[in-house]
Enzyme design. Structure first.
Site, PDB file in Angstrom:
ATOM      1  N   THR A  98       0.787  -1.258  -0.001  1.00 15.54           N
ATOM      2  CA  THR A  98      -0.099   0.042  -0.129  1.00 15.54           C
ATOM      3  C   THR A  98       0.626   1.403  -0.044  1.00 15.54           C
ATOM      4  O   THR A  98       0.482   2.559  -0.507  1.00 15.54           O
ATOM      5  CB  THR A  98      -1.068  -0.008   1.295  1.00 15.54           C
ATOM      6  OG1 THR A  98       0.056  -0.138   2.492  1.00 15.54           O
ATOM      7  CG2 THR A  98      -1.960  -1.036   1.063  1.00 15.54           C
ATOM      8  N   CYS A  99       2.291   1.002   0.578  1.00 15.99           N
ATOM      9  CA  CYS A  99       2.899   2.481   0.543  1.00 15.99           C
ATOM     10  C   CYS A  99       3.207   2.682  -0.852  1.00 15.99           C
ATOM     11  O   CYS A  99       3.550   3.770  -1.146  1.00 15.99           O
ATOM     12  CB  CYS A  99       4.119   2.178   1.350  1.00 15.99           C
ATOM     13  SG  CYS A  99       4.905   0.559   1.087  1.00 15.99           S
TER      14      CYS A  99
END
Length: 735
Positions: free
Chosen positions: A701-702
């Protein structure tokens, strides 16, 4: 599915059909359009057909659905009058196919085709009104209702098959000793629901797994508490009591992750809202050791028998505090009472849809006697936040239950719902967009990062503004409960949402909330040897010029305690508390005061985890597959990966709004897109090739990265993708 349409002139000669002939082919199912592609013979590429701007202007054409047709005839000769139409069928039922030229249907159009559901898929089949702990008396048959569904969620008929069938495996908790319950299966062909009756004659605690064939059902794992007549009567009496002063004696064997050399004598107090563990000094002075809320994320783990006290043991954990291990002769009564209180508090089921429906019913029931008439409020668009606050600060609970009728100063127009929706939307932007009021900020420099309460806000923004913000969110939830769906347009950090429901914030929340800090520090410490890094349980604070101002202990005397490989997870969690929780404690408390005041009962929020809370407050939004296709990046150029990508677009074209929300949440950490859609995500979603085969997709997700393995079929890919997005973000606040 593919079918062909051949076009002819009135004289019977083939008509050379092309993309410019004003042809419209529309497929409908249950009132919704189905995505399809149209390929004209001789064209090298497929192109979607939209409504025509003009008709062909040549000889009139006629057409007929000709089933599966070849695109060539003779020795390489192209069938120039053929249009090939392809679409994907996921939902069973009747499909209507309209074929029009110049706005007029061809002969016999619209056509209809029926599709039956597929075979039973265990990963989609599960119990209705699911609960993680089933309670029933010994010697009686207990019904477990199962909805049989295919890969795409259609209700699928159950047919007796001696090779593949439903079965249940049961073992005693703590001993792994197998037990064979008496089972009976009855299938209702009308409702397409299967009932599995199970009977266990021996009271005790069991762990059960229900499977179809050798594959476990999607929610097929649960605990069973089988009670004798005395225990059952006691539990029923506990639940029926109006005054709850229930308590049971126990021995605490483990506390704060450490085994106690001398187990403590403690007392468990149970009420519909919480389970409290206390000890007494000199048998007189009580001291509270810990409290667990009655909510779905408080779990009982059943173990074997403690020989010293001749009592069964169990652990209690909730993800927000260290677990405890206890031994109690009344363990089954304690756990069964807790389970009954839990089911009563969440409406009888632990699935998100059932909890959401229960939440809406309870909110409506809380305020059903209040007036739902309209209330006129006047605000100034140029000073929206200040005037909205002044217009609502003196409202009582009855006023908040009324339908707001909004008027913007200097603007004409009657509010039939549209003006108030606009007010909610622009007010949410003013409250939660860091570029507007600065009540909220981002923990990262990424302009599309998630928003978090701002402890360094301007001095004129007092804490009471967070209470106002909480009231607006509560009003949105109330509006949705009475049928006027009102979503909160915001992208909150996971740690903020976790704090709203009392979940413990952990270092895992950095991955979505502050991706840069997670990759540069948190992930490095997590995955590497730290014994030589000379870290302590302290954090250095620097000013804007880069000069160290002070050293803050993360735990008592932290600057004197070295970080080692054995305690580094505790250090990372202490960092999460220091950076994500402590600076915004007052802001969160005031926001909660507004959100879970009288309008939204506090106990109702605790039935959701942080991901479900976001879906409840912010909804699923609207997602454009076309926008997604235009604004993404691809890593991996092999032919097999291009095949997987083609399957990916076909699969998500059939997704519901909730499934798309889960996909975006799984990939980016948030179900909400920026106002400009996929184009404003930074970085853009990256679809990359994973070096695995037939495994679950994964995400980072980063980086907004979705990693897709290779698969042997689109059906396998579809099943794995759904498992990943529905189950890959669960757990005690794990991102």
């Amino acid at each position: 599915m593919t079918f062909g349409v051949r076009f002819y002139q009135k004289n019977g000669n083939p008509y050379p059909v092309s993309n410019g002939d004003g042809i419209l082919i529309e497929i409908m199912h249950e009132g919704l359009k189905v995505a399809r592609t149209v390929e004209f013979a001789g064209d090298a590429s497929r192109s979607p057909i939209s409504s025509p701007d003009e008709t062909s202007g040549g000889s009139s054409v006629d057409g007929r659905v000709a089933g599966l047709l070849a695109s060539q005839s003779g020795a390489g000769e192209m069938v120039v009058n053929l249009a090939r139409v392809s679409f994907t069928v996921h939902k069973s039922g009747v499909y209507s196919i309209a074929v029009m030229v110049g706005g007029r249907h061809v002969k016999d159009s619209p056509f209809t085709r029926s599709f039956e559901p597929g075979p039973i898929d265990p990963s989609k089949t599960g119990f209705t009104h699911y609960t993680s702990t089933v309670v029933f008396p010994s010697g009686t048959s207990f019904p477990l209702v199962i909805e049989t569904r295919d890969t795409f969620g259609n209700l699928s008929p159950y047919k007796t098959d001696h090779r593949v069938f439903f079965k249940i495996k049961v073992k005693e908790a703590g001993t792994n000793e197998r037990y064979s319950p008496t089972t009976q299966i009855i299938y209702n062909t009308h409702d397409k629901k299967l009932v599995m009756y199970i009977k266990i004659d021996k009271e005790g605690c069991y762990q059960a797994v229900v499977s179809y064939g050798d594959v476990k059902l999607k929610n097929g794992e649960f605990d069973i508490l089988v009670l004798n007549a005395t225990e059952l009567h006691r539990v029923q009496k506990n639940v029926a009591k109006r005054k709850h002063n229930l308590w049971y004696e126990a021995r605490m064997l483990n506390q704060n992750g450490e085994k106690l050399d001398k187990p403590k004598k403690v007392y468990l107090y149970i009420s519909p809202k919480q389970l409290t563990i206390k000890e007494f000094y000199f048998k007189i002075y009580p001291k509270k050791i810990c409290t667990f809320r009655v909510c779905p994320w408080t779990k009982f783990i059943f173990n074997g028998t403690n020989n010293q006290f001749e009592a069964p043991t169990f652990c209690i954990e909730d993800g927000s505090q260290p677990s405890v291990e206890l031994a109690a002769k009344d363990r089954n009564t304690i756990a069964a009472t807790f389970s009954c209180f839990l089911l009563k508090s969440i409406g009888g089921s632990e699935t998100f849809n059932d909890k959401r429906d229960f939440f809406y019913r309870e909110v409506r029931a809380t305020h059903h006697k209040r007036s739902h008439s309209s209330l006129l409020l006047k605000v100034d668009r140029a000073a929206l936040l200040a005037t909205s606050y002044r217009a609502t600060k003196h409202l009582n609970l009855g006023d908040w239950c009324k339908r707001f009728e909004m008027v913007f100063s200097g603007e004409q127009g009657l509010d039939w719902g549209g003006v108030s929706r606009e007010w909610f939307e622009i007010l949410c932007k003013e409250l939660f967009d860091p570029a507007s009021s600065q009540l909220f900020t981002r923990l990262t420099d990424n302009p599309q990062g998630l928003v978090h309460p701002n402890p360094k806000r301007p001095a004129d923004l007092k804490l009471k503004m967070y209470e106002f913000a909480g009231k607006i969110v509560g009003k949105c939830l109330f509006e949705s409960s009475v049928g006027r769906i009102q979503l909160v347009k915001a992208r909150f950090t996971r740690s903020f949402l976790a704090q709203l429901i009392g979940l413990r914030v952990t270092y895992k929340h950095f991955e979505t909330d502050d991706p840069e800090y997670f990759t540069t520090k948190i992930s490095y410490i997590e995955n590497n040897d730290v014994d030589d890094m000379e870290l302590t349980f302290a954090e250095e604070v620097y000013n804007t010029q880069g000069q160290m101002v002070k050293v803050v202990d993360l735990i008592p005397n932290g600057s004197k305690i070295p970080v080692t490989n054995s305690n580094k997870m505790r250090y990372l969690d202490a960092l999460a508390q220091y950076r994500l929780v402590m600076p915004v404690r007052d802001e969160v408390d005031n926001f909660l005061r507004g959100l879970s005041g009288e309008l939204i009962p506090e106990n109702l929020l605790s039935i959701f985890d942080e991901y479900e809370l976001e879906l409840l407050m912010c909804g699923t939004g609207t997602y454009s597959i076309t926008d997604f296709k235009l604004h993404h990046n691809v890593v991996g150029a092999s032919s097999s990966f291009h095949r997987v990508l083609d399957w990916f677009w076909t699969i998500i074209a059939s997704f519901t709004e909730e499934q798309m929300a889960r996909l975006i949440q799984f990939t980016t950490g948030c179900s909400q897109l920026p106002p400009g859609g996929f184009s404003e995500l930074s970085p853009k979603i990256q679809l990359s090739c994973a070096p695995t085969y037939n495994n679950l997709p994964s995400s980072h997700t980063c980086f907004n990265q979705l990693c897709l393995p290779d698969y042997d079929s689109m059906d396998t890919f579809h099943r794995m993708l759904l498992i990943a997005i529905n189950e890959g973000n669960q757990g005690f606040g794990m991102a």
